[in-house]
Design an enzyme around this catalytic site. Structure first.
Site, mmCIF file in Angstrom:
data_model
loop_
_atom_site.group_PDB
_atom_site.id
_atom_site.type_symbol
_atom_site.label_atom_id
_atom_site.label_comp_id
_atom_site.label_asym_id
_atom_site.label_seq_id
_atom_site.Cartn_x
_atom_site.Cartn_y
_atom_site.Cartn_z
ATOM 1 C CG HIS A 179 -5.192 18.559 -2.221
ATOM 2 N ND1 HIS A 179 -5.605 17.246 -1.885
ATOM 3 C CD2 HIS A 179 -5.480 19.239 -0.836
ATOM 4 C CE1 HIS A 179 -6.023 17.264 -0.495
ATOM 5 N NE2 HIS A 179 -6.214 18.410 -0.043
ATOM 6 C CD GLU A 193 -8.085 21.923 1.434
ATOM 7 O OE1 GLU A 193 -8.878 21.720 2.546
ATOM 8 O OE2 GLU A 193 -7.537 20.937 1.115
ATOM 9 C CD GLU A 212 -6.566 13.057 11.347
ATOM 10 O OE1 GLU A 212 -7.138 12.886 10.395
ATOM 11 O OE2 GLU A 212 -5.259 13.161 11.200
ATOM 12 N NE ARG A 239 18.300 10.818 19.500
ATOM 13 C CZ ARG A 239 19.450 10.928 19.690
ATOM 14 N NH1 ARG A 239 19.962 12.191 19.620
ATOM 15 N NH2 ARG A 239 20.277 10.001 19.321
ATOM 16 C CG HIS A 294 -9.576 15.779 2.214
ATOM 17 N ND1 HIS A 294 -10.441 16.914 1.972
ATOM 18 C CD2 HIS A 294 -8.366 16.531 1.900
ATOM 19 C CE1 HIS A 294 -9.704 18.053 2.193
ATOM 20 N NE2 HIS A 294 -8.650 17.702 1.992
ATOM 21 C CG HIS A 329 -7.066 11.701 -0.686
ATOM 22 N ND1 HIS A 329 -6.954 11.284 0.403
ATOM 23 C CD2 HIS A 329 -6.443 12.753 -0.902
ATOM 24 C CE1 HIS A 329 -6.266 12.438 0.990
ATOM 25 N NE2 HIS A 329 -6.141 13.250 0.316
ATOM 26 N NE ARG A 367 -5.550 17.335 12.657
ATOM 27 C CZ ARG A 367 -4.491 17.677 12.709
ATOM 28 N NH1 ARG A 367 -3.890 17.443 14.136
ATOM 29 N NH2 ARG A 367 -3.443 18.418 11.791
ATOM 30 C CG ASN A 376 -9.822 14.361 6.628
ATOM 31 O OD1 ASN A 376 -8.794 14.743 6.285
ATOM 32 N ND2 ASN A 376 -9.560 13.167 7.753
ATOM 33 C CE LYS A 391 -3.502 15.637 9.900
ATOM 34 N NZ LYS A 391 -4.051 15.151 8.629
ATOM 35 C CE LYS A 400 -5.614 21.629 9.786
ATOM 36 N NZ LYS A 400 -4.522 21.474 8.895
HETATM 37 N N1 LIG Z 1 0.460 19.497 6.404
HETATM 38 C C1 LIG Z 1 -0.768 19.671 6.582
HETATM 39 O O1 LIG Z 1 -1.233 19.938 7.326
HETATM 40 C C2 LIG Z 1 -1.293 19.612 4.965
HETATM 41 C C3 LIG Z 1 -2.411 20.294 4.849
HETATM 42 C C4 LIG Z 1 -2.940 20.321 3.524
HETATM 43 C C5 LIG Z 1 -1.927 20.000 2.487
HETATM 44 N N2 LIG Z 1 -0.743 19.565 2.723
HETATM 45 C C6 LIG Z 1 0.308 19.075 1.747
HETATM 46 O O2 LIG Z 1 0.599 20.233 1.040
HETATM 47 C C7 LIG Z 1 0.828 19.906 -0.311
HETATM 48 C C8 LIG Z 1 0.117 20.767 -1.236
HETATM 49 O O3 LIG Z 1 0.181 22.131 -0.981
HETATM 50 P P1 LIG Z 1 0.336 23.263 -2.332
HETATM 51 O O4 LIG Z 1 -0.946 23.404 -2.598
HETATM 52 O O5 LIG Z 1 0.790 24.456 -1.325
HETATM 53 O O6 LIG Z 1 1.156 22.855 -3.371
HETATM 54 P P2 LIG Z 1 2.700 23.179 -3.617
HETATM 55 O O7 LIG Z 1 3.712 23.187 -2.462
HETATM 56 O O8 LIG Z 1 3.010 21.967 -4.611
HETATM 57 O O9 LIG Z 1 2.867 24.515 -4.665
HETATM 58 C C9 LIG Z 1 1.957 24.571 -5.779
HETATM 59 C C10 LIG Z 1 2.699 25.281 -6.757
HETATM 60 O O10 LIG Z 1 2.789 26.709 -6.362
HETATM 61 C C11 LIG Z 1 4.441 27.008 -6.398
HETATM 62 N N3 LIG Z 1 4.174 28.408 -5.499
HETATM 63 C C12 LIG Z 1 4.109 28.305 -4.256
HETATM 64 N N4 LIG Z 1 3.921 29.466 -3.912
HETATM 65 C C13 LIG Z 1 4.147 30.469 -4.965
HETATM 66 C C14 LIG Z 1 4.170 31.605 -4.994
HETATM 67 N N5 LIG Z 1 4.160 32.478 -4.003
HETATM 68 N N6 LIG Z 1 4.392 32.247 -6.290
HETATM 69 C C15 LIG Z 1 4.184 31.279 -7.462
HETATM 70 N N7 LIG Z 1 4.423 29.978 -7.269
HETATM 71 C C16 LIG Z 1 4.261 29.572 -5.932
HETATM 72 C C17 LIG Z 1 4.994 25.750 -5.936
HETATM 73 O O11 LIG Z 1 6.222 25.873 -6.381
HETATM 74 C C18 LIG Z 1 4.215 24.903 -6.929
HETATM 75 O O12 LIG Z 1 4.446 24.632 -8.027
HETATM 76 C C19 LIG Z 1 0.374 18.508 -0.318
HETATM 77 O O13 LIG Z 1 1.530 17.656 -0.625
HETATM 78 C C20 LIG Z 1 -0.537 18.037 0.613
HETATM 79 O O14 LIG Z 1 -0.379 16.862 1.084
HETATM 80 C C21 LIG Z 1 -0.490 19.505 4.032
HETATM 81 ZN ZN LIG Z 2 -6.800 19.157 1.766
#
Ligand SMILES: NC(=O)c1ccc[n+]([C@@H]2O[C@H](COP(=O)([O-])OP(=O)(O)OC[C@H]3O[C@@H](n4cnc5c(N)ncnc54)[C@H](O)[C@@H]3O)[C@@H](O)[C@H]2O)c1
Ligand SMILES: [Zn+2]
Length: 359
Positions: free
Chosen positions: A264, A184, A236, A120, A247, A251, A240, A244, A142, A226
């Site tokens: 993304h 972003e 949200e 939990r 986005h 998407h 908030r 987006n 999130k 942010k």
């Molecule tokens: N929770 C939130 O508020 C929030 C906000 C934005 C995005 N997201 C989520 O985040 C995800 C995208 O995140 P992302 O762009 O970080 O992608 P990701 O986590 O897939 O990382 C991108 C790539 O870079 C590699 N990588 C990461 N750090 C590295 C480093 N220091 N050196 C070499 N390689 C590295 C990873 O292994 C991956 O292959 C999506 O799933 C999205 O929905 C969440």
């Molecule tokens: Zn985004």
């Protein structure tokens, strides 16, 4: 040089520490000797940074286990979530254990959601290693996994106890991923802060070259922006929603072309220009502002034209399925000048078509 930002959420407030080589510094993790930790990371990041983190924690009396999951958005699933929970159980972790997410947004999201559910809810620390996760997912709490029927459809709001951003990690990040994070970053300037947009126009190459001062200022400032939005609106609603920008269009591109083909941030880059065209068609944004946005995105090495392989008609069905859409009405965030955005409801489908066509 280190910067610390406090994300003010009353009892759930937490610090974001930004600096170099923080994986080797214990204090920012807010842990105490004798505590137990499970680090969740992926196959790409483990060989780069896992041992450094384990060694540092063990040196300070933290008993550390780890779980390494496959790399990729396609693994942001119930199965990976379960793998992390299984690792917690298999190592007999208790309610007082702490889960550390070491990786990009995928690891942060799935591990955060596992932390929210294990017994939990156990404490959770984010160590975001992509620019995108540093400026975006570190703030807001999130967490989520994908479902075959929809991205990020299952998750929870769950705040970390600390976020540790080690700028050194960006040195191994592929340039395309760095640029995706910059989309972003540029978004924050467009929706919230004209002076920051100006700053980006002067420093975008410094960021691409991983200049430490520029990065640290930029990441701090984005998290601060942010955090302000999130603090005003933790679960949200309208405020908030401006985060987006780009986005809903973006998407559609990600969903149609398959997640992973367009990153993304790349989809958001083109999506922000589509939203800018929408604003212009509605008489709310000047061509000069569109050009400024476009030029900055180009300099950040981001795409600024829609994917040629994607027919214009295929956007709308995806956009109407977007979870930000309210009861079949098209709702979009549009920039109204550099540094300001609005949420608009009931946008005409023809305007959407034209916006796509113009991009
Ligand atoms: N929770 C939130 O508020 C929030 C906000 C934005 C995005 N997201 C989520 O985040 C995800 C995208 O995140 P992302 O762009 O970080 O992608 P990701 O986590 O897939 O990382 C991108 C790539 O870079 C590699 N990588 C990461 N750090 C590295 C480093 N220091 N050196 C070499 N390689 C590295 C990873 O292994 C991956 O292959 C999506 O799933 C999205 O929905 C969440
Ligand atoms: Zn985004």
């Amino acid at each position: 040089m280190q910067k610390i930002l406090n994300v003010a959420l009353a009892k759930r407030s937490y610090p974001i520490t930004i600096g170099e080589n923080l994986l080797s510094e214990f204090q920012h993790f807010k842990l105490q000797a004798g505590q137990r930790v499970l680090i969740a990371t992926n196959e790409t990041i483990a060989p780069l940074y896992l041992q450094t983190l384990i060694d540092m924690l063990e040196k300070h009396g933290i008993k550390t286990d780890s779980v390494v999951v496959p790399d990729g958005e396609q693994y942001k699933t119930m199965e990976t979530w379960n793998t992390i929970l299984t690792a917690l159980l298999a190592h007999n972790h208790t309610r007082s254990s702490i889960l550390i997410a070491l990786g990009g947004g995928v690891i942060g999201d799935v591990a955060g959601f596992a932390a929210s559910a294990y017994q939990r809810g156990i404490k959770f620390i984010q160590v975001p290693t992509t620019l995108l996760s540093q400026v975006d997912s570190s703030v807001g709490g999130k967490t989520a996994i994908n479902h075959p029927l929809g991205k990020n459809m299952i998750g929870a709001f769950y705040q970390p106890q600390s976020v540790v951003i080690d700028l050194h990690c960006l040195k191994t990040l592929p340039q395309r991923e760095l640029s995706a994070g910059l989309a972003e970053v540029i978004k924050y300037g467009i929706i919230l802060d004209p002076e920051f947009f100006n700053w980006l126009e002067q420093h975008i190459e410094d960021l691409l070259n991983l200049d430490v001062n520029a990065l640290s200022y930029c990441i701090y400032h984005c998290c601060e922006l942010k955090a302000k939005v999130v603090a005003a609106d933790e679960t949200e609603q309208d405020m908030r929603a401006i985060l987006n920008l780009g986005h809903t269009y973006g998407h559609a591109i990600e969903a149609e072309l398959g997640y992973g083909n367009w990153l993304h941030g790349e989809a958001v880059s083109v999506g922000m220009l589509m939203a800018a065209q929408t604003a212009k068609l509605l008489g709310k944004l000047t061509q000069a502002d569109i050009e400024r946005i476009k030029n900055l995105l180009i300099r950040a090495k981001l795409p600024v034209n829609r994917p040629t392989t994607m027919p214009i008609e295929s956007y709308l069905p995806h956009m109407l399925r977007d979870k930000k859409v309210l009861s079949g009405q098209l709702r979009l965030v549009v920039p109204t000048k550099i540094g300001h955005a609005e949420v608009m409801d009931g946008i005409d489908k023809d305007v959407v078509f034209q916006s796509i066509q113009l991009t």
